[in-house]
Motif scaffolding. Sequence first.
Motif, mmCIF file in Angstrom:
data_model
loop_
_atom_site.group_PDB
_atom_site.id
_atom_site.type_symbol
_atom_site.label_atom_id
_atom_site.label_comp_id
_atom_site.label_asym_id
_atom_site.label_seq_id
_atom_site.Cartn_x
_atom_site.Cartn_y
_atom_site.Cartn_z
ATOM 1 N N ASP A 85 0.897 -19.355 -7.045
ATOM 2 C CA ASP A 85 1.364 -18.035 -6.640
ATOM 3 C C ASP A 85 2.170 -17.414 -7.781
ATOM 4 N N GLN A 86 2.483 -16.143 -7.608
ATOM 5 C CA GLN A 86 3.192 -15.392 -8.636
ATOM 6 C C GLN A 86 4.588 -15.960 -8.899
ATOM 7 N N SER A 87 5.277 -16.366 -7.854
ATOM 8 C CA SER A 87 6.635 -16.883 -7.990
ATOM 9 C C SER A 87 6.666 -18.138 -8.869
ATOM 10 N N HIS A 88 5.769 -19.071 -8.596
ATOM 11 C CA HIS A 88 5.694 -20.307 -9.387
ATOM 12 C C HIS A 88 5.354 -19.985 -10.843
ATOM 13 N N PHE A 89 4.448 -19.048 -11.050
ATOM 14 C CA PHE A 89 4.062 -18.626 -12.392
ATOM 15 C C PHE A 89 5.265 -18.053 -13.149
ATOM 16 N N ILE A 90 5.995 -17.139 -12.512
ATOM 17 C CA ILE A 90 7.122 -16.488 -13.185
ATOM 18 C C ILE A 90 8.201 -17.507 -13.546
ATOM 19 N N LYS A 91 8.505 -18.422 -12.630
ATOM 20 C CA LYS A 91 9.515 -19.453 -12.909
ATOM 21 C C LYS A 91 9.084 -20.345 -14.079
ATOM 22 N N SER A 92 7.839 -20.784 -14.073
ATOM 23 C CA SER A 92 7.338 -21.637 -15.160
ATOM 24 C C SER A 92 7.345 -20.897 -16.486
ATOM 25 N N PHE A 93 6.924 -19.650 -16.456
ATOM 26 C CA PHE A 93 6.856 -18.837 -17.670
ATOM 27 C C PHE A 93 8.251 -18.651 -18.262
ATOM 28 N N LYS A 94 9.196 -18.242 -17.412
ATOM 29 C CA LYS A 94 10.566 -18.001 -17.893
ATOM 30 C C LYS A 94 11.203 -19.283 -18.399
ATOM 31 N N ARG A 95 10.982 -20.393 -17.714
ATOM 32 C CA ARG A 95 11.540 -21.683 -18.131
ATOM 33 C C ARG A 95 10.974 -22.097 -19.498
ATOM 34 N N THR A 96 9.712 -21.807 -19.731
ATOM 35 C CA THR A 96 9.063 -22.210 -20.980
ATOM 36 C C THR A 96 9.367 -21.267 -22.140
ATOM 37 N N PHE A 97 9.297 -19.956 -21.901
ATOM 38 C CA PHE A 97 9.399 -18.983 -22.988
ATOM 39 C C PHE A 97 10.724 -18.219 -23.045
ATOM 40 N N ASN A 98 11.607 -18.433 -22.076
ATOM 41 C CA ASN A 98 12.903 -17.749 -22.031
ATOM 42 C C ASN A 98 12.781 -16.227 -21.935
ATOM 43 N N ILE A 99 11.716 -15.769 -21.340
ATOM 44 C CA ILE A 99 11.485 -14.350 -21.117
ATOM 45 C C ILE A 99 10.595 -14.242 -19.881
ATOM 46 N N THR A 100 10.759 -13.189 -19.117
ATOM 47 C CA THR A 100 9.889 -13.052 -17.947
ATOM 48 C C THR A 100 8.526 -12.542 -18.404
ATOM 49 N N PRO A 101 7.479 -12.860 -17.662
ATOM 50 C CA PRO A 101 6.156 -12.383 -18.058
ATOM 51 C C PRO A 101 6.059 -10.853 -18.033
ATOM 52 N N LEU A 102 6.769 -10.214 -17.122
ATOM 53 C CA LEU A 102 6.720 -8.754 -17.054
ATOM 54 C C LEU A 102 7.307 -8.115 -18.313
ATOM 55 N N VAL A 103 8.412 -8.655 -18.802
ATOM 56 C CA VAL A 103 9.015 -8.138 -20.035
ATOM 57 C C VAL A 103 8.054 -8.349 -21.207
ATOM 58 N N LEU A 104 7.442 -9.514 -21.285
ATOM 59 C CA LEU A 104 6.498 -9.779 -22.373
ATOM 60 C C LEU A 104 5.265 -8.887 -22.249
ATOM 61 N N GLN A 105 4.774 -8.703 -21.034
ATOM 62 C CA GLN A 105 3.608 -7.839 -20.838
ATOM 63 C C GLN A 105 3.917 -6.420 -21.307
ATOM 64 N N LYS A 106 5.115 -5.942 -21.045
ATOM 65 C CA LYS A 106 5.511 -4.606 -21.492
ATOM 66 C C LYS A 106 5.498 -4.528 -23.010
ATOM 67 N N LYS A 107 5.947 -5.595 -23.660
ATOM 68 C CA LYS A 107 5.920 -5.623 -25.130
ATOM 69 C C LYS A 107 4.482 -5.557 -25.647
ATOM 70 N N PHE A 108 3.562 -6.276 -24.983
ATOM 71 C CA PHE A 108 2.153 -6.212 -25.375
ATOM 72 C C PHE A 108 1.616 -4.790 -25.208
ATOM 73 N N VAL A 109 1.957 -4.150 -24.104
ATOM 74 C CA VAL A 109 1.506 -2.774 -23.846
ATOM 75 C C VAL A 109 2.046 -1.847 -24.916
ATOM 76 N N ASP A 110 3.324 -1.982 -25.268
ATOM 77 C CA ASP A 110 3.918 -1.143 -26.297
ATOM 78 C C ASP A 110 3.224 -1.328 -27.644
ATOM 79 N N VAL A 111 2.931 -2.569 -27.991
ATOM 80 C CA VAL A 111 2.250 -2.845 -29.267
ATOM 81 C C VAL A 111 0.826 -2.289 -29.243
ATOM 82 N N ASN A 112 0.138 -2.443 -28.128
ATOM 83 C CA ASN A 112 -1.248 -1.979 -28.036
ATOM 84 C C ASN A 112 -1.356 -0.458 -28.048
#
Length: 116
Positions: A85-112
């Motif tokens: 589920d989304q909750s498990h994904f977000i927790k794993s992502f933040k624990r691994t990369f120290n950033i939320t996936p939504l913040v990183l996705q926004k950075k990808f959108v800005d770069v693109n």
Amino acid sequence: YKNRPKWVDDIIDILHEQPELCKSLSSLATQLNLHPVHISREFSKYFEISISDYIKNLRLNKAMSLMAEKDMSMTEIALESGFYDQSHFIKSFKRTFNITPLVLQKKFVDVNNLQF
């Protein structure tokens, strides 16, 4: 390890080429005709990481590439990457990369959206 067992190469092939078979350690063990405890115990000897962390890293890498390439919701990315589920994904992502996936996705959108 030059003399590693064939199942070690087989498991890597399955993990990378057929990730849908990796929903659980027991389903993976059945595919390889091995006991789940054997895989769990032996995997880290060859890769210096637990099989569960290896699979989680594969899923997170897939999620990151989906974020960079496609316009998908976090729920779609989580499910497409193999998270329950989304909750498990977000927790794993933040624990691994120290950033939320939504913040990183926004950075990808800005770069693109950069104009040259």
